[in-house]
Scaffold this motif. Structure first.
Motif, PDB file in Angstrom:
ATOM      1  N   PRO A  76      52.895  90.162  18.325  1.00 35.60           N
ATOM      2  CA  PRO A  76      54.152  90.161  19.081  1.00 35.60           C
ATOM      3  C   PRO A  76      54.101  91.167  20.234  1.00 35.60           C
ATOM      4  N   LEU A  77      53.123  91.041  21.093  1.00 44.22           N
ATOM      5  CA  LEU A  77      52.944  92.073  22.118  1.00 44.22           C
ATOM      6  C   LEU A  77      54.033  91.961  23.179  1.00 44.22           C
ATOM      7  N   TYR A  78      54.490  93.124  23.578  1.00 47.91           N
ATOM      8  CA  TYR A  78      55.563  93.170  24.563  1.00 47.91           C
ATOM      9  C   TYR A  78      55.106  94.049  25.698  1.00 47.91           C
ATOM     10  N   GLN A  79      55.359  93.598  26.874  1.00 45.79           N
ATOM     11  CA  GLN A  79      55.007  94.397  28.025  1.00 45.79           C
ATOM     12  C   GLN A  79      56.265  94.545  28.873  1.00 45.79           C
ATOM     13  N   PRO A  92      58.450  95.006  31.999  1.00 44.83           N
ATOM     14  CA  PRO A  92      58.122  94.441  33.309  1.00 44.83           C
ATOM     15  C   PRO A  92      57.352  95.411  34.203  1.00 44.83           C
ATOM     16  N   ALA A  93      57.687  96.698  34.202  1.00 43.86           N
ATOM     17  CA  ALA A  93      57.058  97.648  35.109  1.00 43.86           C
ATOM     18  C   ALA A  93      55.582  97.877  34.768  1.00 43.86           C
ATOM     19  N   ASP A  94      55.214  97.636  33.496  1.00 49.58           N
ATOM     20  CA  ASP A  94      53.834  97.938  33.075  1.00 49.58           C
ATOM     21  C   ASP A  94      52.820  96.885  33.512  1.00 49.58           C
ATOM     22  N   THR A  95      53.320  95.765  33.972  1.00 49.04           N
ATOM     23  CA  THR A  95      52.426  94.650  34.209  1.00 49.04           C
ATOM     24  C   THR A  95      51.332  95.004  35.208  1.00 49.04           C
ATOM     25  N   VAL A  96      50.110  94.835  34.756  1.00 48.49           N
ATOM     26  CA  VAL A  96      48.984  95.071  35.642  1.00 48.49           C
ATOM     27  C   VAL A  96      48.269  93.743  35.797  1.00 48.49           C
ATOM     28  N   ALA A  97      48.133  93.335  37.034  1.00 52.86           N
ATOM     29  CA  ALA A  97      47.519  92.029  37.257  1.00 52.86           C
ATOM     30  C   ALA A  97      46.096  92.008  36.701  1.00 52.86           C
ATOM     31  N   GLY A  98      45.787  90.962  35.976  1.00 53.44           N
ATOM     32  CA  GLY A  98      44.407  90.765  35.523  1.00 53.44           C
ATOM     33  C   GLY A  98      44.018  91.575  34.302  1.00 53.44           C
ATOM     34  N   ALA A  99      44.884  92.427  33.809  1.00 53.70           N
ATOM     35  CA  ALA A  99      44.505  93.240  32.644  1.00 53.70           C
ATOM     36  C   ALA A  99      44.442  92.359  31.406  1.00 53.70           C
ATOM     37  N   GLY A 100      43.496  92.605  30.560  1.00 55.89           N
ATOM     38  CA  GLY A 100      43.365  91.840  29.321  1.00 55.89           C
ATOM     39  C   GLY A 100      44.437  92.267  28.340  1.00 55.89           C
ATOM     40  N   ASN A 101      44.540  91.522  27.236  1.00 54.78           N
ATOM     41  CA  ASN A 101      45.600  91.818  26.288  1.00 54.78           C
ATOM     42  C   ASN A 101      45.388  93.126  25.525  1.00 54.78           C
ATOM     43  N   ARG A 102      44.120  93.561  25.383  1.00 59.99           N
ATOM     44  CA  ARG A 102      43.890  94.778  24.610  1.00 59.99           C
ATOM     45  C   ARG A 102      44.508  96.001  25.267  1.00 59.99           C
ATOM     46  N   SER A 103      44.795  95.918  26.578  1.00 58.04           N
ATOM     47  CA  SER A 103      45.352  97.081  27.256  1.00 58.04           C
ATOM     48  C   SER A 103      46.849  97.205  27.007  1.00 58.04           C
ATOM     49  N   ILE A 104      47.444  96.156  26.414  1.00 59.72           N
ATOM     50  CA  ILE A 104      48.879  96.237  26.151  1.00 59.72           C
ATOM     51  C   ILE A 104      49.109  97.083  24.904  1.00 59.72           C
ATOM     52  N   SER A 105      50.119  97.915  24.946  1.00 60.39           N
ATOM     53  CA  SER A 105      50.353  98.848  23.849  1.00 60.39           C
ATOM     54  C   SER A 105      50.648  98.118  22.550  1.00 60.39           C
ATOM     55  N   ARG A 106      50.094  98.660  21.456  1.00 63.47           N
ATOM     56  CA  ARG A 106      50.416  98.147  20.144  1.00 63.47           C
ATOM     57  C   ARG A 106      51.707  98.800  19.631  1.00 63.47           C
ATOM     58  N   ALA A 107      52.204  99.784  20.367  1.00 64.43           N
ATOM     59  CA  ALA A 107      53.419 100.453  19.935  1.00 64.43           C
ATOM     60  C   ALA A 107      54.599  99.497  20.074  1.00 64.43           C
ATOM     61  N   HIS A 108      55.673  99.845  19.417  1.00 60.44           N
ATOM     62  CA  HIS A 108      56.819  98.954  19.423  1.00 60.44           C
ATOM     63  C   HIS A 108      57.884  99.435  20.411  1.00 60.44           C
ATOM     64  N   ALA A 109      58.837  98.569  20.644  1.00 58.17           N
ATOM     65  CA  ALA A 109      59.939  98.939  21.534  1.00 58.17           C
ATOM     66  C   ALA A 109      61.212  98.310  20.986  1.00 58.17           C
ATOM     67  N   ILE A 110      62.316  99.057  21.102  1.00 55.37           N
ATOM     68  CA  ILE A 110      63.611  98.508  20.708  1.00 55.37           C
ATOM     69  C   ILE A 110      64.373  98.227  21.984  1.00 55.37           C
ATOM     70  N   LEU A 111      64.678  96.961  22.173  1.00 59.33           N
ATOM     71  CA  LEU A 111      65.309  96.569  23.422  1.00 59.33           C
ATOM     72  C   LEU A 111      66.800  96.376  23.167  1.00 59.33           C
ATOM     73  N   ASP A 112      67.593  97.236  23.778  1.00 62.41           N
ATOM     74  CA  ASP A 112      69.046  97.094  23.664  1.00 62.41           C
ATOM     75  C   ASP A 112      69.483  96.183  24.803  1.00 62.41           C
ATOM     76  N   HIS A 113      69.991  95.023  24.439  1.00 59.16           N
ATOM     77  CA  HIS A 113      70.281  94.031  25.465  1.00 59.16           C
ATOM     78  C   HIS A 113      71.603  94.273  26.176  1.00 59.16           C
ATOM     79  N   ALA A 114      72.220  95.434  25.923  1.00 56.88           N
ATOM     80  CA  ALA A 114      73.407  95.814  26.700  1.00 56.88           C
ATOM     81  C   ALA A 114      73.057  95.840  28.183  1.00 56.88           C
ATOM     82  N   ASP A 115      71.782  96.170  28.478  1.00 55.28           N
ATOM     83  CA  ASP A 115      71.396  96.236  29.887  1.00 55.28           C
ATOM     84  C   ASP A 115      71.404  94.871  30.537  1.00 55.28           C
TER      85      ASP A 115
END
Lengths: 445, 565, 445
Positions: free
Chosen positions: B312-315, B317-340
Motif C-alpha cells: 500500500p505504498l503512498y507517495q 504529491p510533493a515527493d514525486t520524483v520522475a522516473g524513480a523506482g518503487n523501492r525509493s518510496i518510503s515504507r513508513a506510514h502516513a495518516i491522511l486527515d481529509h479535512a484538508d
C-alpha cells in the motif's frame, strides 16, 4: 550381465500390455519401473477415445485418427488390442463391460459430477445403463471414510445440470453406512477397506449393513446404488457377487482419488500374467543410462547400491509415460526432456505450456508434448528420421495426444503396447503372431 | 448478522491495520464496525512474505522505520505470541554485497536500537547448511515470522468482546458527503446482495492499496502507488531462521520460514490497479537468480506456487520524483486527515507494514480520538490477545505434535499436507458459518500444502454437506446460509442440498483455476507433473468439468475445442 | 561435537530434500506392510514426505533436547519397520524409508537410548558373550519364564525368534584352521583374481557358522580362496535403532581393516544381504561417510549371490550342479530389494536340476532386522509375515530359502520349516553332484 530379448521400462498400462504380449509370445522380457504410476491413479476403466463430440469409442478413435494424433497410425490396432486385453482381464476374473461400439454415456463421479465412459470394469457397469424414469439412485458411503462423501455427492447429482442433457435418475439419495469398528480407526484408506472385504471375516456383516441402509433409503423404489470403489482386491469377484446378491438394488462402484483400487486390480492381473508367462517385473528400478551403439540400444543400466545393475537387451520398449507419468520432465529453463534416452521431444514454447484457465476445454497445450514415432512406434528425431532403430515408444510418451481431454490414454496405451510387442515378438521368437488379426482389423476400421 | 444503523467509527478494510484500528477503538470505548469486501486478510495482509521485521532491513536507509520495527517487534512478541514463530534472523554478506554496507551494518543497527550480534560464519553454516558457504560475515537479529489470519481474528475477537463488530463480505459501495462530513456509508452484503446504510460519526479507511478507491467515494483524492511484490513458496523449510542479504533491500534477497513452507521474497513493481496484475516468468527468473546467491541449490528446490501482493505504498504529491523506482518510496506510514480536502470526519491510514500495524492503528486512533474528544489512553500494547498464552510461540512441528497427542493417523485428516483434522475444520465451521470453502482454507490452512487442494477441497465440501444435512434433520429447517434470499439459491429449492452443491462446485472449480494460475509462472519439474496428475484425476476420474460453474465453458462450443488443436 | 552437528549429519540433505519429489499420490501407502496390519503406524506418506515438512529443517535452539519442541515431533515414526517398500514403489523417487530412519534418529537425538535399543545394536557384544557361554545362554534363551523376565526387563518379546549361539565363532574356527594349515603371514596371498575377502557379519560368526562354511566351500570350488580380515558388526542394528554415532565407529573400524584389500582389487563378499547393503549404501547415505577408505570398501562389496551370478554370466561358474528333487519356497528379503540387483538366488536356483524354487512373492516377513524382536512390535511383525508363513506352510515343503538371517529365523520360528541361506542350497547341490560322481569329500574339509 543378464540378458533379455526385450526390456520394457514403465509399469503403466502400455508397458504392461507390451510385456504381457511379449512374454506370452515366448520372448525373454524384463519389465523395469521406478514405481507404480497411472494404474494407481486412474479410474480402472479403459478410456479409448471420448473427445467431446464422440458417440462411441470407435467414433472417437476415428475422429482423433483424422488429426495429428497417435491414432492416425494406431487406429487399426485399437480393436484387436482392446479385444485382446479384455479377454485376458476376463480370464483372470476381472471382466470388463462395453465395446468400442458401446455408446459413451455419463456416469456419476465421487465429487458428484459425471464423466463420459464406455468400457469399464464389470463392477462399474451398472452405471452405464440408461436411467428409467422411476429409478432412484442411492449413493451409499462408508462412515468415517474420507474420500467418498455420499450426502454431498447426492446433493450434486440431484441437479439436472451435472448430467448435461443425459437421462438421469428420478431422485438421488445419500446415505452413510456405519461399519463395525471403523469409527475407532486411526488410519483408513481405500486399501484398508478393500482388504477388509478381501479377508472376509466381516464381509457378510458389512454387506448386510449396507443392504439395510440402502433398503431404507430406497423406500421401495426401483433403482441402483453407487458405492465407493473399495470392494475387495484379491477377493473382489466374490465380494462383488455377494454384494449383488444381497443388495436390494443393483450396485456399481464409483472410482475414487488415488490410490485407485480398480486400477490396482488391473495392475495385479497383468503383473501376474507377465510372471506366469515367464517374464520379469521389477519395481524400484531407476534407469539412469542406456547404452547405445550405432543407433541401437544394447543395454539398460539401473541404479543399484554402489554399482550399476545392467541388462543386455536386443530391444527396448519405452513406456515411461508423459508429463504426468514422469516420462517427460519440464526443466526450469523451459525445455521438456525425455530423460532416459534424450529423445527428441515435440512441445509448444514454454510461455504457451499452460492456459490461464485450468478448466479451459482445450486443456493445457503442454499436454500434447511427447515423442513422435513412425508407424512402427520407433522414435523420430528432429530430422523426422528414426533415431533409435530398436526402440519402441508407447503410451503416454507419444506426442500429439491430449489424453486427459480426449480420454484416449488407455486406448493409446493398449494399442501401442500391443503393436510394439507384435513387431518385437516376431523378431525375438521368429514366429509371427497375431499379424493377421491386426490386418483384418485394419480393413474393418 | 445485521448491519447496525449507527456506529461511532466505521473502519473500512479487514487487514491487520483495520483490525488493529477496530481493536484500539473498542479498547478506548468507541464502538465501531469494520467492513471488508471479502474475508479478513484477503488483501495485502494475507499476501506478504510473513516477516516479523527486526528492523534490520531498514537500518541503512530509514532509521525511523527501523526503530519502529524493533519496538513493535517486541510488542507483538508479547501480545500476539501464538501468531509468531521465534525463528530469529540473520543478515549475511554474500560475495556480491557491497563492503561499505556490510561494514556499517552493525553500527546502523545499534543506532536504530536493533539488537545485532555478529556470529561466526562457520557456526551459522553448521546451523543452516543451505546457505551459500561463500558468505563472508553474518549478523544475528531478532527477525521472526508472523501469521496474519489468527492475529487478525484475535484482534477482532478483542474488539467484539467490547461491543464492536466486524462484517466480512460487506463492500462499501457509496458515501454520502454533506456539510463537510460523511453522513452515510452504503454497504452491500456480497453474499446476499442486500444493501444497507450506516450513519457513522467517523470513518477510517484502512483499505491499504485500495485506499484511493475508497477515498474517491467521498470525492477525496489519495494517490496510492501500489507496488506489486511477487513471492515464491518453497515446499518446506529451506532454513529455520529468516535469512536476509546484507545490502540495500532488493529483489529475491530474503527467505522467511513460515509454518511448513519457506517464502522467497520479493520483487517490487509499480502496478496501476491493485486488483489486476500478472506474475511473469521474468520476475520468477529474477527472484531465483538473486535467491541463488543466498542458497546455491535453490534451483533444485521445489516451488509450490508463486503469488503476489500489492504494497500500500503512498507517495505524498510533493515527493514525486520522475522516473524513480518503487523501492525509493518510503515504507513508513502516513495518516491522511481529509479535512484538508473538505471532509472533516474521514482519515485514511496508508503505507506501513504488517510489523508496525499496531503502531499505525494507535496513531490513527489518536487522531480520531482527538477529533471525537476521547481522551482515553491506548492500551493495545499492554495485554495479550484473547486466546493466546503469554510466551507460547507457535513452532513448525506443533500441528504434528498436537495430532500425535490425539492418536495420530490419517483417517481424520481432511488435509494431509497441512494436517487439518476433521475436528479443526468443524471448529472453524462452528464459529464462522456461513462461510466459503476458501475462508476455511485461510482459517485452517486446508489446501495450502504441496497438493494445493487436490485431495482436500472435496472433503471440506463433503463435510459441509453432512453438517447441513444434520442441521436440517435436527431442526426441520434449512441451515443458516442456505435460507431463501441467498443469491446462489436461484434455481434451487430453499435449503436444499443442491444449494450447497452449487457452493461446493464453485470451490472445486475455483480450485482448478486458482491452481493453474499459481503454477503457471513456475511450471516445471515435479510441480508441473503434479498439476498434470491432478488434472488427470480431476478431469478423467472426477469429471470436474461437468460441475455447474464449469459447464458454460466446456460444453457450449465444441467447435472451438476442435479449432484449438 | 555439538548437537547441531550430529543432527546435521543425521539429516543428510539428499534424503530429506527428496520430500520435494512427492506427488502426494498415495502409492506408498498401498504397499506399506506395516500400515496394512496396524493403526500404530500412520503410513509412509504421513511419516515421510508429509511429516518431513513439520520437522525443523535443521536444529534450532527452540527444538533442542528437553524443549517442548523436539526436532521430530512424531513418535509414531518409530513404528516404521524400515523395510523400504515405500521407496521401491514411489514413482517419483522419494526416499521415504530413509527419511523415516533419519526422523527416528532425530527423535532420539540428545536422549539416552533405551537399554533394549542399545542392546540390540551391540551384536558383537551379545554374540561374543553368547558364544562364550553358549551352553548356558542357549538353554536360557529357550527358557520361557526367563524370556518373559527378559521381556519385562528389556523389552525383547518372549516369543521373538532368537537363534542358538554357535559353540565357537566362525572367526575363531577360521583362525585356528589357518594356524594349523600354516597359512597366514608367511605364505604369499593369492591375488584378487584368485581370492576374495569374506565379510561374515555377526550372524555367520556367532549363530550360523555353517553358512560361512558353505560360502567358503562354494567359493573354493569356483576357484577363489577366502581371506577373513578382522572385522566388526557392519553397524546396521545401530543405524536402525537410531544410534548413528556408534554406527560410524563400527564403519570406521571396518573401513580401516578392509580398505587395503579393496584398493588392491579384492572383492568383499558377504553372506548377509543386510550387512552388504549397509556397507554398499548406508555408510554414505545414512552415516554421511564420504572418505576414500569407506568409498573403496563400498565399491568393492558384493552380495555372494550377486557375485556368483556375475561369475556365471562371465561363463566362469562351475555349473556342475547335482540334482535336488524338491520344492523350495523362496522369500526375497527387503534388504535384497534395496541392492537393486534383481533376485540372483532365483537365477542360480534355476541352474539346479530338479529344484522347484518358487518366489513366495510376499512383501515382508515382518522381522525387518530387529523390529520384530521388540515387545511392542512383535505382534505387528507376525501379522505382516502371516500370509508368507501361510504360503510356506501350505506348500508342504520341508526346506525354504532366504538370503537374510533375521528373516530366516522369523520364518523358521513361525512355520517350523527349516529355512536356509541360498549358498547352503548351492553347496548341497554341488555335493549331490560329487556324490553322483563318487567324488564326495567329507563335509567341512
Amino acid at each position: 550381465m543378464p540378458h533379455a530379448d526385450v526390456v520394457v521400462i514403465g509399469a503403466g498400462l502400455s508397458g504392461l500390455t507390451a510385456a504381457t504380449r511379449l512374454a506370452e509370445a515366448g520372448a525373454v522380457v524384463t519389465l523395469v519401473a521406478k514405481g507404480h504410476a497411472r494404474t494407481h491413479w486412474g479410474s480402472g476403466g479403459l478410456d479409448i477415445a471420448a473427445p467431446h463430440a464422440a458417440r462411441t469409442p470407435a467414433d472417437g478413435v476415428a475422429r482423433l485418427a483424422a488429426l495429428d494424433h497417435p491414432y492416425s497410425y494406431l487406429a487399426p490396432c485399437v480393436a484387436p488390442s482392446v479385444a485382446w486385453m479384455m479377454e485376458r482381464l476376463a480370464a483372470a476374473g476381472l471382466p470388463y463391460a462395453g465395446t468400442l461400439d458401446t455408446p459413451i454415456r455419463r456416469v456419476p463421479t465421487a465429487i458428484g459430477g459425471t464423466r463420459r465412459v464406455a468400457i469399464v470394469p464389470q463392477a462399474q457397469s451398472a452405471a452405464l445403463r440408461p436411467w428409467g424414469r422411476d429409478e432412484v439412485l442411492v449413493v451409499a458411503g462408508i462412515a468415517g471414510y474420507k474420500d467418498f462423501w455420499p450426502l454431498a455427492i447426492a446433493d450434486s447429482l440431484a441437479r439436472e445440470a451435472v448430467w448435461h442433457g443425459a437421462d438421469r435418475p428420478a431422485a438421488v439419495v445419500g446415505v452413510s453406512v456405519e461399519l463395525r469398528g471403523l469409527g475407532d480407526r486411526h488410519n483408513l484408506n481405500a486399501m484398508h477397506l478393500a482388504r477388509r472385504f478381501d479377508e472376509g471375516a466381516l464381509r457378510a456383516d458389512d454387506i448386510a449393513a449396507i443392504a439395510r441402509a440402502v433398503e431404507r433409503a430406497a423406500e421401495g423404489r426401483p433403482g441402483r446404488v453407487a458405492l465407493p470403489a473399495v470392494f475387495g482386491l484379491a477377493a473382489h469377484a466374490e465380494t462383488w457377487a455377494a454384494l449383488r446378491a444381497q443388495l436390494p438394488l443393483e450396485p456399481f462402484e464409483v472410482p475414487l482419488v488415488p490410490p485407485s483400487v480398480p486400477g490396482i486390480r488391473l495392475w495385479r492381473v497383468l503383473r501376474d500374467r507377465i510372471r506366469a508367462a515367464g517374464g520379469r517385473v521389477q519395481l524400484g528400478e531407476f534407469v539412469h543410462a542406456v547404452r547405445v551403439e550405432d543407433g541401437r540400444v544394447t543395454a539398460v543400466e539401473m541404479e543399484a547400491a554402489t554399482r550399476t545393475h545392467a541388462i543386455r537387451t536386443e530391444a527396448l520398449v519405452l513406456a515411461t509415460g508423459g508429463l504426468s507419468g514422469g516420462g517427460l520432465r519440464a526443466t526450469d529453463d523451459g525445455r521438456i526432456v525425455e530423460p532416459v534416452l534424450g529423445l527428441h521431444v515435440e512441445a509448444v514454447e514454454q510461455d504457451a505450456w499452460l492456459v490461464r484457465d485450468g478448466l479451459d476445454p482445450a486443456g493445457h497445450p503442454v499436454e500434447a508434448a511427447g515423442v513422435r514415432a513412425d508407424p512402427d512406434l520407433r522414435p523420430l528425431g528432429a530430422d523426422h528420421r528414426v533415431s533409435h532403430a530398436n526402440v519402441h515408444v508407447v503410451g503416454g510418451l507419444l506426442a500429439d495426444q491430449r489424453s486427459i481431454r480426449e480420454r484416449c490414454g488407455d486406448g493409446v496405451a493398449i494399442a501401442s503396447g500391443w503393436r510394439a510387442a507384435r513387431g518385437l515378438a516376431s523378431d525375438a521368437t521368429r514366429s509371427p503372431i497375431d499379424c493377421e488379426m491386426a490386418d483384418s482389423a485394419r480393413t474393418e476400421l | 448478522m445485521a448491519v447496525p444503523h449507527t456506529v461511532d467509527v466505521l473502519v473500512i478494510g479487514g487487514g491487520a491495520t483495520g483490525a488493529g484500528v477496530l481493536r484500539d477503538l473498542a479498547r478506548r470505548g468507541m464502538t465501531s464496525l469494520l467492513v471488508d469486501r471479502e474475508d479478513f486478510a484477503t488483501g495485502t495482509s494475507g499476501r506478504y512474505h510473513g516477516l516479523l521485521h527486526s528492523g534490520g532491513r531498514y537500518v541503512g536507509k530509514d532509521k525511523v522505520a527501523a526503530r519502529e520495527c524493533i519496538e513493535e517487534n517486541r510488542v507483538l512478541r508479547r501480545i500476539a505470541p501464538a501468531s509468531i514463530e521465534d525463528t530469529g534472523g540473520y543478515f549475511v554478506a554474500t560475495p556480491d554485497d557491497p563492503d561499505d554496507y556490510v561494514e556499517a551494518f552493525a553500527d546502523n543497527c545499534n543506532q536504530s536500537g536493533v539488537d545485532c550480534d555478529e556470529v561466526r560464519v562457520a557456526d551459522l553454516l553448521a546451523r543452516e547448511p543451505a546457505i551459500n558457504p561463500g558468505i563472508r560475515r553474518a549478523f544475528r537479529v531478532p527477525d521472526g515470522s508472523i501469521e496474519p489470519w489468527g492475529l487478525i481474528e484475535a484482534m477482532v475477537a478483542d474488539a467484539r468482546a467490547r461491543g464492536s463488530d466486524a462484517l466480512t463480505y460487506h463492500k462499501v459501495i457509496g458515501m454520502e458527503v454533506a456539510g463537510g462530513r460523511i453522513e452515510t456509508v452504503t454497504v452491500r452484503d456480497e453474499r446476499t446482495g442486500s444493501v444497507s446504510r450506516v450513519w457513522p460519526k467517523f470513518v477510517v479507511s484502512a483499505a491499504g492499496a485500495w485506499a484511493g478507491q475508497i477515498a474517491a467515494l467521498a470525492n477525496v483524492k489519495v494517490e496510492m502507488t501500489p507496488g506489486k511484490g511477487t513471492m515464491l513458496v518453497y515446499n518446506y523449510r529451506v532454513t529455520d531462521a529468516v535469512i536476509n542479504r546484507c545490502h540495500r533491500s532488493s529483489d529475491g534477497d530474503i527467505m522467511v520460514p513460515i509454518h511448513s513452507v519457506s517464502i522467497l521474497g520479493t520483487t517490487d513493481i509499480k502496478v496501476p490497479d491493485p486488483d489486476d496484475y500478472d506474475i511473469t516468468r521474468a520476475e520468477i527468473r529474477r527472484l531465483v537468480d538473486e535467491g541463488e546467491k543466498l542458497f546455491p541449490s535453490l534451483r533444485e528446490m521445489r516451488i509450490l506456487r508463486a503469488y503476489a501482493g500489492v504494497r500500500p505504498l503512498y507517495q505524498a504529491p510533493a515527493d514525486t520524483v520522475a522516473g524513480a523506482g518503487n523501492r525509493s518510496i518510503s515504507r513508513a506510514h502516513a495518516i491522511l486527515d481529509h479535512a484538508d480536502q473538505g471532509v472533516d470526519n474521514f482519515v485514511s491510514i496508508v503505507g506501513g507494514k504488517m510489523t508496525t500495524h499496531r503502531l499505525m492503528a494507535e496513531q490513527t486512533v489518536d487522531a480520531v480520538a482527538q477529533k471525537l474528544g476521547n481522551t482515553t489512553a491506548c492500551t493495545t500494547a499492554d495485554e495479550v490477545l484473547p486466546g493466546m498464552e503469554p510466551g507460547h510461540h507457535y513452532w513448525v512441528g506443533h500441528r504434528l505434535a498436537d495430532h500425535e497427542a490425539e492418536g495420530g493417523g490419517d483417517a481424520d485428516l481432511l488435509c494431509e499436507c497441512e494436517l487439518v483434522t476433521r475436528r479443526m475444520a468443524e471448529a472453524y465451521l462452528d464459529t464462522h458459518w456461513p462461510c466459503s470453502i476458501d475462508d476455511v482454507r485461510r482459517g485452517t490452512r486446508v489446501g495450502m500444502g504441496p497438493c494445493q487442494g487436490a485431495f482436500c477441497t472435496f472433503r471440506v465440501a463433503g463435510l459441509v454437506a453432512e453438517r447441513l444435512d444434520a442441521h436440517t434433520k435436527a431442526t426441520g429447517r434449512p441451515a443458516p446460509g442456505t435460507e431463501p434470499g441467498t443469491p446462489e439459491e436461484v434455481g434451487h429449492a430453499p435449503g436444499s442440498g443442491s444449494l450447497h452443491a452449487a457452493i461446493a462446485d464453485r470451490a472445486l472449480t475455483a480450485f482448478m483455476r486458482e491452481r493453474a494460475k499459481g503454477v503457471r509462472p513456475i511450471a516445471s519439474g515435479r510441480q508441473l507433473q503434479e498439476l498434470m496428475m491432478t488434472n488427470l484425476v480431476f478431469v478423467d476420474v472426477l469429471g470436474v468439468e461437468s460441475l455447474s460453474t464449469a459447464s458454460a465453458l466446456v460444453f457450449e462450443d465444441e467447435e472451438a475445442v476442435d479449432a484449438a488443436r | 561435537m555439538s548437537i547441531a552437528d550430529i543432527v546435521r549429519e543425521a539429516t543428510e540433505l539428499p534424503v530429506s530434500r527428496s520430500a520435494d519429489e512427492c506427488l502426494k499420490c498415495n502409492v506408498c501407502n498401498t504397499v506399506c506392510p506395516v500400515l496394512r496390519v496396524t493403526d500404530k503406524f500412520p503410513g509412509p506418506k504421513y511419516s515421510g514426505p508429509q511429516g518431513q515438512r513439520f520437522r525443523l529443517a535443521h536444529l534450532q535452539p527452540i527444538g533442542g533436547p528437553g524443549s517442548a519442541n523436539p526436532p521430530s515431533p512424531d513418535a509414531s515414526v518409530d513404528y516404521c519397520s524400515g523395510c523400504g517398500w515405500c521407496t521401491t514403489a514411489c514413482p517419483a523417487g522419494v526416499k521415504i524409508a530413509e527419511m523415516n530412519n533419519q526422523a527416528r534418529a532425530r527423535l532420539r537425538e540428545g536422549t539416552r537410548p533405551k537399554l533394549r535399543d542399545w542392546g540390540l545394536g551391540q551384536t558383537d557384544l551379545t554374540g561374543t558373550l553368547g558364544v562364550a557361554f553358549s551352553p548356558i545362554a542357549n538353554v536360557a534363551m529357550r527358557n520361557r519364564p526367563l524370556r518373559r523376565a527378559m521381556e519385562l526387563a528389556i523389552g525383547v518379546h518372549h516369543k521373538a525368534p532368537v537363534p542358538p549361539f554357535a559353540k565357537r565363532t566362525f572367526h575363531a574356527t577360521w583362525k585356528r584352521r589357518q594356524a594349523k594349515a600354516g597359512t597366514g603371514s608367511g605364505k604369499a596371498q593369492p591375488g584378487p583374481d584368485k581370492a576374495i575377502v569374506y565379510f561374515h557379519g555377526c550372524s555367520a560368526n556367532y549363530y550360523e557358522p555353517h553358512v560361512a562354511e558353505a560360502a567358503v566351500w562354494v567359493l573354493r570350488r569356483n576357484g577363489f580362496e577366502t581371506i577373513v580380515p578382522d572385522q566388526v558388526c557392519c553397524g546396521l542394528p545401530l543405524i536402525s535403532n537410531g544410534l548413528y554415532e556408534d554406527a560410524r565407529a563400527h564403519a570406521c573400524k571396518n573401513a580401516k581393516s578392509l580398505a587395503r584389500y579393496a584398493k588392491a582389487g579384492y572383492r568383499i563378499i558377504g553372506t548377509s544381504t543386510s550387512c552388504t547393503h549397509t556397507i554398499k549404501a548406508e555408510y554414505e547415505e545414512m552415516l554421511d561417510m564420504r572418505d576414500e577408505d569407506t568409498r573403496a570398501i563400498s565399491a568393492a562389496t558384493w552380495d555372494i549371490m550377486e557375485f556368483l551370478l556375475d561369475l556365471h554370466e562371465q561363463g566362469r561358474l562351475d555349473t556342475g550342479f547335482g540334482r535336488l528333487d524338491e520344492d523350495l519356497p523362496y522369500h526375497a528379503p527387503c534388504q535384497l530389494r534395496s541392492h537393486g540387483i534383481g533376485l540372483p538366488a532365483l537365477d542360480l536356483f534355476a541352474l539346479i536340476p530338479g529344484l522347484r524354487a518358487r518366489d513366495m512373492d510376499h512383501d515382508c516377513c515382518g522381522i525387518a532386522g530387529t523390529y520384530g524382536l521388540k515387545r511392542e512390535k512383535y505382534d505387528i511383525a507376525m501379522a505382516v509375515g502371516r500370509p508368507l508363513f501361510d504360503k510356506i506352510t501350505a506348500s508342504g515343503a520341508t526346506v525354504a530359502a532366504c538370503d537374510s538371517e533375521t528373516c530366516r529365523w522369523q520364518i523358521e520360528a513361525a512355520t517350523g520349516v527349516r529355512t536356509r541361506h541360498p549358498i547352503e542350497i548351492l553347496a548341497e547341490s554341488y555335493r549331490a553332484m560329487d556324490r553322483a560322481r563318487g567324488t564326495a569329500e567329507p563335509p567341512g574339509a
